[in-house]
Write an enzyme that holds these catalytic residues in place. Structure first.
Site, PDB file in Angstrom:
ATOM      1  NE  ARG A  78     -17.821 -21.867-108.190  1.00 61.56           N
ATOM      2  CZ  ARG A  78     -18.755 -22.836-108.164  1.00 61.56           C
ATOM      3  NH1 ARG A  78     -19.065 -23.377-107.011  1.00 61.56           N
ATOM      4  NH2 ARG A  78     -19.383 -23.216-109.267  1.00 61.56           N
ATOM      5  CG  ASP A 145     -22.850 -29.947-111.024  1.00 59.95           C
ATOM      6  OD1 ASP A 145     -21.895 -29.582-110.321  1.00 59.95           O
ATOM      7  OD2 ASP A 145     -22.949 -29.647-112.222  1.00 59.95           O
ATOM      8  CG  MET A 187     -20.354 -27.517-116.716  1.00 63.52           C
ATOM      9  SD  MET A 187     -20.915 -25.975-115.984  1.00 63.52           S
ATOM     10  CE  MET A 187     -19.531 -24.895-116.404  1.00 63.52           C
ATOM     11  CG  HIS A 189     -15.647 -30.690-111.284  1.00 59.67           C
ATOM     12  ND1 HIS A 189     -14.562 -31.304-111.857  1.00 59.67           N
ATOM     13  CD2 HIS A 189     -15.490 -29.365-111.496  1.00 59.67           C
ATOM     14  CE1 HIS A 189     -13.783 -30.362-112.394  1.00 59.67           C
ATOM     15  NE2 HIS A 189     -14.320 -29.187-112.169  1.00 59.67           N
ATOM     16  CE1 TYR A 290     -17.131 -21.847-117.523  1.00 57.53           C
ATOM     17  CE2 TYR A 290     -18.635 -21.480-115.709  1.00 57.53           C
ATOM     18  CZ  TYR A 290     -17.387 -21.828-116.178  1.00 57.53           C
ATOM     19  OH  TYR A 290     -16.397 -22.148-115.298  1.00 57.53           O
ATOM     20  CG  LEU A 291     -23.192 -22.264-124.262  1.00 55.49           C
ATOM     21  CD1 LEU A 291     -23.061 -23.042-125.576  1.00 55.49           C
ATOM     22  CD2 LEU A 291     -23.903 -20.936-124.489  1.00 55.49           C
ATOM     23  CD  GLN A 292     -23.106 -28.192-119.714  1.00 53.23           C
ATOM     24  OE1 GLN A 292     -23.347 -29.336-119.334  1.00 53.23           O
ATOM     25  NE2 GLN A 292     -21.862 -27.763-119.836  1.00 53.23           N
TER      26      GLN A 292
HETATM   27  O1  F6P Z   1     -21.335 -26.431-109.492  1.00 48.59           O
HETATM   28  C1  F6P Z   1     -21.885 -26.221-110.719  1.00 48.59           C
HETATM   29  C2  F6P Z   1     -20.789 -26.030-111.734  1.00 48.59           C
HETATM   30  O2  F6P Z   1     -21.369 -25.545-112.895  1.00 48.59           O
HETATM   31  C3  F6P Z   1     -20.004 -27.289-112.041  1.00 48.59           C
HETATM   32  O3  F6P Z   1     -20.709 -28.184-112.847  1.00 48.59           O
HETATM   33  C4  F6P Z   1     -18.796 -26.694-112.709  1.00 48.59           C
HETATM   34  O4  F6P Z   1     -17.716 -27.572-112.740  1.00 48.59           O
HETATM   35  C5  F6P Z   1     -18.522 -25.499-111.811  1.00 48.59           C
HETATM   36  O5  F6P Z   1     -19.810 -25.072-111.334  1.00 48.59           O
HETATM   37  C6  F6P Z   1     -17.811 -24.353-112.499  1.00 48.59           C
HETATM   38  O6  F6P Z   1     -17.539 -23.428-111.473  1.00 48.59           O
HETATM   39  P1  F6P Z   1     -17.197 -21.880-111.786  1.00 48.59           P
HETATM   40  O7  F6P Z   1     -18.485 -21.235-112.183  1.00 48.59           O
HETATM   41  O8  F6P Z   1     -16.682 -21.368-110.481  1.00 48.59           O
HETATM   42  O9  F6P Z   1     -16.173 -21.857-112.892  1.00 48.59           O
END
Ligand code: F6P
Length: 368
Positions: A78, A145, A187, A189, A290-292
């Site tokens: 990121r 998202d 997920m 945000h 994170y399964l999504q």
């Molecule tokens: O931007 C996609 C996303 O999966 C969001 O839906 C979620 O809140 C965020 O990334 C989680 O981020 P990280 O993988 O940095 O924990």
């Protein structure tokens, strides 16, 4: 070979990963190498790899057999190269050596005519800023998202909808067995597209999204109404960025400060506690997390990502830089990165799918 204005380019994946990234890489790389004769340099871990010069030439073996693989063969991060540089928020020490300058140096060292970046809002905003610095950049819209401005759909989204829908289907059976309220937190945000689509696909009774702040009393009333109609269980689909009406009226910092004081790890747990205390019904929480983001892309995303990837290769060949590939009027197109940067595609209050959900009896906790 078809003539191309680009001989050699770099490709990177940035931001949260998702199914379809490798399918998109494969689409760009196969078209670029076999049709336009381009050389391809894989950059590791998003923009961080470009800052550190962590890159290597890709051969056809690297992008063969990856169509169905989840994640990204390049790795991601990121990293935000422009963070703190232009907004005066960080001291010189914090900003460190000018990361955009390092990127331009490495682009020259790696002899790249252009960059192809696969990512979400932040990634494509950085791509726009790099374009303004004079680099030739093309973006592809990636995120589960589906909240990237200027494209009707992003790859990764439909794969996540499938995972979330299957989870909701499974929750129905256990909720029914135990006469419980099942809250599932998805997920999303800033935008509730994932919760809206999976909520409709999975037959969610209540769908709570950031765009429609909820009222706990209305949620409880909707569940009580179902119970009075003989429905002893309910499914509540909550986007992780959802908020109450009271919170929506607060400045973001104040909202975050209040959340940090609450005894709930996330919004799904708070909504569940409110439901249980107001209705007396047993309520349980599932945070899909994170399964999504994991696993193989759906067939839809494989096709979408391949279309986006080959379209990016054609933009490279035609020298059309500073653009993001997109889906527009159900066709593959592209728009200027300047139109995408710093924007988020949230659900309009009058979006037809909100109406669709209400028409089949789902509620949004807004008392409507
Ligand atoms: O931007 C996609 C996303 O999966 C969001 O839906 C979620 O809140 C965020 O990334 C989680 O981020 P990280 O993988 O940095 O924990």
């Amino acid at each position: 070979m078809v003539k191309s204005s680009v001989k050699r380019f770099g490709i990177l994946t940035s931001g949260g990963d998702c199914p379809g990234l490798n399918a998109a890489i494969r689409g760009v790389a196969k078209a670029a190498s076999s049709v336009f004769g381009m050389e391809i340099v894989g950059i590791s871990n998003g923009y961080r790899g470009l800052i550190e010069g962590d890159a290597r030439e890709l051969s056809p073996d690297d992008f063969s057999g990856i169509l169905t693989r989840g994640g990204t063969i390049l790795g991601s991060s990121r990293e935000k190269p422009f963070k703190g540089r232009d907004d005066g928020q960080a001291s010189d020490a914090e900003v460190g050596k000018d990361k955009p300058e390092l990127i331009k140096e490495n682009v020259a060292k790696l002899r790249l005519d252009a960059l192809v970046v696969l990512g979400g809002n932040g990634t494509n905003t950085t791509a726009h800023l790099l374009s303004k610095e004079g680099l030739n950049v093309i973006g592809l819209p990636k995120t589960i998202d589906n909240d990237i401005w200027g494209t009707e759909v992003t790859f990764g989204f439909h794969s996540a909808v499938e995972v979330a829908t299957e989870a909701i289907d499974r929750l129905h059976s256990t909720a029914h067995s135990h006469n419980r309220v099942m809250v599932i937190e998805l997920m999303g945000h800033k935008a509730g597209w994932l919760a809206l689509y999976a909520g409709i696909a999975g037959g969610g009774d209540i769908i709570i999204i950031p765009e429609i702040p909820y009222d706990a009393v209305s949620v409880a009333r909707d569940i009580e109404k179902r119970r009075s109609e003989g429905k002893q269980f309910s499914i509540v689909v909550v986007a992780e960025g959802a908020m109450s009406k009271e919170e929506a009226d607060l400045p973001k910092k104040e909202r975050r400060r209040l959340r940090e004081k609450m005894p709930y790890p996330s919004i799904g747990y708070r909504v569940a506690a409110e439901i249980q205390s107001m209705t007396g019904m047993e309520t349980r929480v599932t945070v899909l997390g994170y399964l999504q983001r994991g696993g193989t892309p759906s067939p839809y995303d494989r096709v979408l990502a391949t279309n986006f990837g080959t379209a990016a290769a054609e933009l490279l060949a035609r020298g059309r830089f500073g653009r993001m590939v997109c889906m527009k009027d159900a066709s593959i197109s592209s728009i200027p990165l300047s139109e995408v940067a710093d924007r988020t595609k949230t659900i309009p209050a009058d979006h037809y799918m909100v109406d669709t959900a209400r028409l089949v009896g789902a509620c949004f906790g807004d008392g409507a």
